[in-house]
Design a protein around this motif. Sequence first.
Motif, PDB file in Angstrom:
ATOM      1  N   GLY A   1     -13.119 -37.230  94.378  1.00 22.23           N
ATOM      2  CA  GLY A   1     -13.989 -36.514  93.450  1.00 22.23           C
ATOM      3  C   GLY A   1     -15.049 -37.438  92.868  1.00 22.23           C
ATOM      4  N   PRO A   2     -16.121 -36.852  92.369  1.00 22.93           N
ATOM      5  CA  PRO A   2     -16.514 -35.454  92.558  1.00 22.93           C
ATOM      6  C   PRO A   2     -16.959 -35.205  93.988  1.00 22.93           C
ATOM      7  N   SER A   3     -16.978 -33.925  94.362  1.00 17.84           N
ATOM      8  CA  SER A   3     -17.326 -33.548  95.728  1.00 17.84           C
ATOM      9  C   SER A   3     -18.641 -32.788  95.762  1.00 17.84           C
ATOM     10  N   LEU A   4     -19.062 -32.453  96.960  1.00 20.66           N
ATOM     11  CA  LEU A   4     -20.276 -31.670  97.153  1.00 20.66           C
ATOM     12  C   LEU A   4     -20.112 -30.215  96.722  1.00 20.66           C
TER      13      LEU A   4
ATOM     14  N   ASP B  83     -20.130 -28.430  88.540  1.00 18.84           N
ATOM     15  CA  ASP B  83     -21.113 -29.149  87.731  1.00 18.84           C
ATOM     16  C   ASP B  83     -22.187 -29.748  88.652  1.00 18.84           C
ATOM     17  N   PRO B  84     -23.447 -29.352  88.476  1.00 17.21           N
ATOM     18  CA  PRO B  84     -24.512 -29.887  89.346  1.00 17.21           C
ATOM     19  C   PRO B  84     -24.622 -31.405  89.303  1.00 17.21           C
ATOM     20  N   GLU B  85     -24.381 -32.018  88.145  1.00 14.82           N
ATOM     21  CA  GLU B  85     -24.478 -33.475  88.060  1.00 14.82           C
ATOM     22  C   GLU B  85     -23.347 -34.144  88.837  1.00 14.82           C
ATOM     23  N   ASP B  86     -22.169 -33.520  88.846  1.00 14.65           N
ATOM     24  CA  ASP B  86     -21.083 -34.058  89.661  1.00 14.65           C
ATOM     25  C   ASP B  86     -21.447 -34.006  91.140  1.00 14.65           C
ATOM     26  N   ARG B  87     -22.007 -32.893  91.579  1.00 15.32           N
ATOM     27  CA  ARG B  87     -22.432 -32.800  92.984  1.00 15.32           C
ATOM     28  C   ARG B  87     -23.500 -33.837  93.273  1.00 15.32           C
ATOM     29  N   ALA B  88     -24.413 -34.027  92.328  1.00 13.02           N
ATOM     30  CA  ALA B  88     -25.487 -35.001  92.524  1.00 13.02           C
ATOM     31  C   ALA B  88     -24.937 -36.415  92.658  1.00 13.02           C
ATOM     32  N   SER B  89     -23.838 -36.707  91.977  1.00  9.25           N
ATOM     33  CA  SER B  89     -23.222 -38.029  92.087  1.00  9.25           C
ATOM     34  C   SER B  89     -22.751 -38.291  93.521  1.00  9.25           C
ATOM     35  N   ARG B  90     -22.145 -37.295  94.141  1.00  2.35           N
ATOM     36  CA  ARG B  90     -21.712 -37.433  95.537  1.00  2.35           C
ATOM     37  C   ARG B  90     -22.916 -37.537  96.466  1.00  2.35           C
ATOM     38  N   VAL B  91     -23.949 -36.762  96.188  1.00  2.00           N
ATOM     39  CA  VAL B  91     -25.165 -36.841  97.012  1.00  2.00           C
ATOM     40  C   VAL B  91     -25.763 -38.241  96.936  1.00  2.00           C
ATOM     41  N   ARG B  92     -25.807 -38.817  95.736  1.00  2.00           N
ATOM     42  CA  ARG B  92     -26.362 -40.176  95.593  1.00  2.00           C
ATOM     43  C   ARG B  92     -25.543 -41.179  96.390  1.00  2.00           C
ATOM     44  N   LEU B  93     -24.221 -41.021  96.391  1.00  2.00           N
ATOM     45  CA  LEU B  93     -23.384 -41.910  97.191  1.00  2.00           C
ATOM     46  C   LEU B  93     -23.722 -41.791  98.675  1.00  2.00           C
ATOM     47  N   LEU B  94     -23.894 -40.565  99.157  1.00  4.09           N
ATOM     48  CA  LEU B  94     -24.205 -40.367 100.572  1.00  4.09           C
ATOM     49  C   LEU B  94     -25.583 -40.916 100.912  1.00  4.09           C
TER      50      LEU B  94
ATOM     51  N   ASP C  21     -19.859 -19.067  97.453  1.00  9.59           N
ATOM     52  CA  ASP C  21     -20.581 -19.965  96.552  1.00  9.59           C
ATOM     53  C   ASP C  21     -20.391 -21.421  96.967  1.00  9.59           C
ATOM     54  N   ALA C  22     -19.169 -21.761  97.374  1.00  7.44           N
ATOM     55  CA  ALA C  22     -18.894 -23.138  97.784  1.00  7.44           C
ATOM     56  C   ALA C  22     -19.698 -23.512  99.021  1.00  7.44           C
ATOM     57  N   TRP C  23     -19.794 -22.600  99.976  1.00  7.72           N
ATOM     58  CA  TRP C  23     -20.582 -22.889 101.177  1.00  7.72           C
ATOM     59  C   TRP C  23     -22.060 -23.084 100.827  1.00  7.72           C
ATOM     60  N   LYS C  24     -22.568 -22.292  99.891  1.00 12.38           N
ATOM     61  CA  LYS C  24     -23.964 -22.466  99.477  1.00 12.38           C
ATOM     62  C   LYS C  24     -24.167 -23.821  98.810  1.00 12.38           C
ATOM     63  N   ARG C  25     -23.215 -24.236  97.964  1.00  7.82           N
ATOM     64  CA  ARG C  25     -23.312 -25.550  97.334  1.00  7.82           C
ATOM     65  C   ARG C  25     -23.296 -26.661  98.389  1.00  7.82           C
ATOM     66  N   LEU C  26     -22.427 -26.516  99.377  1.00  9.12           N
ATOM     67  CA  LEU C  26     -22.320 -27.535 100.417  1.00  9.12           C
ATOM     68  C   LEU C  26     -23.634 -27.663 101.177  1.00  9.12           C
ATOM     69  N   ALA C  27     -24.192 -26.544 101.598  1.00  3.94           N
ATOM     70  CA  ALA C  27     -25.446 -26.585 102.351  1.00  3.94           C
ATOM     71  C   ALA C  27     -26.573 -27.161 101.503  1.00  3.94           C
ATOM     72  N   SER C  28     -26.657 -26.741 100.250  1.00  4.59           N
ATOM     73  CA  SER C  28     -27.706 -27.240  99.370  1.00  4.59           C
ATOM     74  C   SER C  28     -27.559 -28.731  99.117  1.00  4.59           C
ATOM     75  N   SER C  29     -26.320 -29.188  98.898  1.00  2.00           N
ATOM     76  CA  SER C  29     -26.083 -30.603  98.613  1.00  2.00           C
ATOM     77  C   SER C  29     -26.394 -31.486  99.810  1.00  2.00           C
ATOM     78  N   LEU C  30     -26.109 -30.991 101.003  1.00  2.00           N
ATOM     79  CA  LEU C  30     -26.315 -31.807 102.199  1.00  2.00           C
ATOM     80  C   LEU C  30     -27.772 -31.858 102.652  1.00  2.00           C
ATOM     81  N   THR C  31     -28.595 -30.926 102.190  1.00  2.00           N
ATOM     82  CA  THR C  31     -29.980 -30.879 102.666  1.00  2.00           C
ATOM     83  C   THR C  31     -30.734 -32.191 102.432  1.00  2.00           C
TER      84      THR C  31
END
Length: 313
Positions: A110-113, A117-128, A158-168
Amino acid sequence: MSPTRRRPRPHPHPIPTPRLRHGTNGPTDLRLGYGTNGLTDLRLDEALGLLADLGYDGVGLTLDHMHLDPLGPDLAARTARVARRLGELGLGVTVETGARYVLDPRRKHGPSLLDPDPEDRASRVRLLLRAVRVAADLGAHAVHCFSGTLPAGTPSDDAWKRLASSLTPVLEAAEAARVPLAVEPEPGHLLSTLDDFHHLRGLLGDPPPAVLGLTLDIGHCQCLEALPPADCVRAAAPWIHHVQIEDMRRGVHEHLPFGDGEIDFPPVLAALTELTAAGYPGLTVVELPRHSHAGPELARSSLSFLRQELPAC
């Protein structure tokens, strides 16, 4: 993904060409590696030296605090030192991002994509995004990642949409750096099967395999997939950028040393040899993250096992 693709930038550093390890005969031979997440009791330099001495062709390098810490200071300089060491040893590399607590000391992976929480997702995106930069500077074959587990109370759509958005943005960075992203179907995660991977591809507008591909874990195929592992290799071949291998039992997600599970390895290794002969440039990496206490011996015995089970030329 933007419909207008940016021209890839030239690579900033010359990438050492890994020399063939003893035990391989040519460029179409299966290239074997070992994951540093199974050598966490060794310093990174010691782990790399061990793998080279044993005769491995490469390494699956997990970015974590005990090896190449993606959150520590002077990451670019530390990465450059690792790149030089890999070149000296003739080791190829794939960058893996499966460290359990690299972002949060209290939440595994954690946190995951998928986090609400958008900031939690952003933390994983920054790591990637950091992993993509590290992979480019190392001359890595690919950057590995995973979806994460479905958060409680979150509808699947909703989770699939978050995943696609985060990975873009990660895909855009990977494409610009010419380092493919290799998503791993992981038991218990939202994206857990090959069918799930293709669902993600559809949500992202079907990016080319050179940009978005797979980390195929042979044990996960044994655990979850309808097809036998060898058939999974052939079915997934156009998208494979990274391979992990270990033994496993049907329905039980536990990475096991070779011989302790149920996988019939000669057909799997024959399929992987076909994949390499067809142009797959990456590694097949032994993945034993819970066995660091015996890492050096398992690295030796794993290589011996795989060589013994490889099909005769």
